[in-house]
Design a protein around this motif. Sequence first.
Motif, PDB file in Angstrom:
ATOM      1  N   ARG A 119      55.214   8.441  46.546  1.00 49.97           N
ATOM      2  CA  ARG A 119      55.276   7.001  46.801  1.00 49.97           C
ATOM      3  C   ARG A 119      56.473   6.642  47.661  1.00 49.97           C
ATOM      4  O   ARG A 119      56.379   5.804  48.558  1.00 49.97           O
ATOM      5  N   GLY A 120      57.610   7.282  47.421  1.00 50.83           N
ATOM      6  CA  GLY A 120      58.797   7.019  48.233  1.00 50.83           C
ATOM      7  C   GLY A 120      58.590   7.413  49.682  1.00 50.83           C
ATOM      8  O   GLY A 120      58.959   6.673  50.608  1.00 50.83           O
ATOM      9  N   ARG A 121      57.988   8.589  49.903  1.00 49.78           N
ATOM     10  CA  ARG A 121      57.726   9.031  51.281  1.00 49.78           C
ATOM     11  C   ARG A 121      56.767   8.079  51.986  1.00 49.78           C
ATOM     12  O   ARG A 121      56.932   7.782  53.178  1.00 49.78           O
ATOM     13  N   ALA A 122      55.759   7.605  51.269  1.00 49.32           N
ATOM     14  CA  ALA A 122      54.801   6.683  51.871  1.00 49.32           C
ATOM     15  C   ALA A 122      55.487   5.389  52.313  1.00 49.32           C
ATOM     16  O   ALA A 122      55.194   4.854  53.391  1.00 49.32           O
ATOM     17  N   MET A 123      56.410   4.899  51.519  1.00 50.14           N
ATOM     18  CA  MET A 123      57.135   3.680  51.882  1.00 50.14           C
ATOM     19  C   MET A 123      57.971   3.890  53.145  1.00 50.14           C
ATOM     20  O   MET A 123      57.987   3.053  54.050  1.00 50.14           O
ATOM     21  N   LEU A 124      58.659   5.023  53.204  1.00 56.48           N
ATOM     22  CA  LEU A 124      59.530   5.283  54.343  1.00 56.48           C
ATOM     23  C   LEU A 124      58.737   5.611  55.609  1.00 56.48           C
ATOM     24  O   LEU A 124      59.163   5.276  56.718  1.00 56.48           O
ATOM     25  N   ASP A 125      57.588   6.253  55.462  1.00 58.30           N
ATOM     26  CA  ASP A 125      56.759   6.598  56.624  1.00 58.30           C
ATOM     27  C   ASP A 125      56.084   5.385  57.241  1.00 58.30           C
ATOM     28  O   ASP A 125      55.849   5.350  58.453  1.00 58.30           O
ATOM     29  N   ASP A 126      55.748   4.396  56.405  1.00 60.79           N
ATOM     30  CA  ASP A 126      55.046   3.209  56.903  1.00 60.79           C
ATOM     31  C   ASP A 126      55.632   1.966  56.238  1.00 60.79           C
ATOM     32  O   ASP A 126      55.021   1.357  55.360  1.00 60.79           O
ATOM     33  N   PRO A 127      56.845   1.570  56.675  1.00 67.30           N
ATOM     34  CA  PRO A 127      57.503   0.432  56.021  1.00 67.30           C
ATOM     35  C   PRO A 127      56.739  -0.880  56.185  1.00 67.30           C
ATOM     36  O   PRO A 127      56.815  -1.746  55.305  1.00 67.30           O
ATOM     37  N   ALA A 128      56.013  -1.042  57.281  1.00 67.43           N
ATOM     38  CA  ALA A 128      55.238  -2.277  57.459  1.00 67.43           C
ATOM     39  C   ALA A 128      54.191  -2.401  56.356  1.00 67.43           C
ATOM     40  O   ALA A 128      54.012  -3.478  55.764  1.00 67.43           O
ATOM     41  N   ARG A 129      53.489  -1.306  56.087  1.00 65.51           N
ATOM     42  CA  ARG A 129      52.499  -1.331  55.009  1.00 65.51           C
ATOM     43  C   ARG A 129      53.186  -1.494  53.654  1.00 65.51           C
ATOM     44  O   ARG A 129      52.681  -2.198  52.769  1.00 65.51           O
TER      45      ARG A 129
END
Length: 328
Positions: A119-129
């Motif tokens: 979940r942390g990686r997903a946030m950092l990879d796509d901060p707009a989303r």
Amino acid sequence: MPLHMQFGADDLLRCRFAISPLCQTHEAVRTLRRTERHGYHLPWLRRVREALAGLDLSELWLLMPGRGYTPDFLGPPPEVPYAPFEDELARLRATDPAAARRELALSLECTPGAAGSARGRAMLDDPARAVQRLGDVTEAAWRALVAPDWPRLRALLEADIAYRSRQLAEGGLERLFADLRPALRWTDGTLTIRNSVVPAQTQDLDGRGVLLMPSVFVWPDVISGFAPPWQPTVIYPARGVGGLWREPDAVTADALVRLLGAGRAAILSGLEEPASTTALAARHRLAPSSVSAHLAVLRAAGLLSSRRQGHQVLYERTPLGMALVGGG
């Protein structure tokens, strides 16, 4: 760790109050996991238990370390005194992705392993989303946890601001901050916050002033921080939280009911802080016209006084009214 806010001449002129339903929503989410705060909020916790069953707050909780940084864009300091939740949510959703990523990374670093989690990686990879997802979760939390009780919560927060405003008018910042001790200390133009969650530091306000926001859920903490470009903000516990969730029949003595009648007794007993007709109607689930009639009788009997505060009239107990409630 202490945070020292240094005031200049311009800062003294730019201290203001605000109420933030967005801030209250996130503090409500924190309260669910902070058992030391549950004592004051047990009736609310029981009431929202069913709504919680279908609510996934894990994304917000990942960004709310017990001691550490929560992204400022999740609850930016309000620009107006009473912003509707919808306006604050729109401001959150409009966060610049690059700024969001910086704050997300800083927050995730406070929890071991959070930045490397899926979940942390997903946030950092796509901060707009991530911003939009956090907006969605925040909106769901608002509707489930806060919106049903917002008239009651806002009334208490407004009453706190009315009280603090009188202190400021009567004794300046020294009088205002003295009532918030021991968490705050005002000395020689410096405001020290002792239980801030940020590392020890000194912050020059640089003419930006301070935003003061009462909170229902933040007790016993005082929270501050908000690095530039955000306005420096102090979030402190509102007065009267101990009686917030008590229903009128739980605090109204039988003798007072027999003397005044159930409606007037409930209103008099519940006026622990100044409140308007509209706020009292919402709190006691009565028609505004009925509350207005009760207030007129209580005021004529010398049990209440009234004063105008901005666009509304606030009612509060007189010494006689306080003695009568205490005697009941």
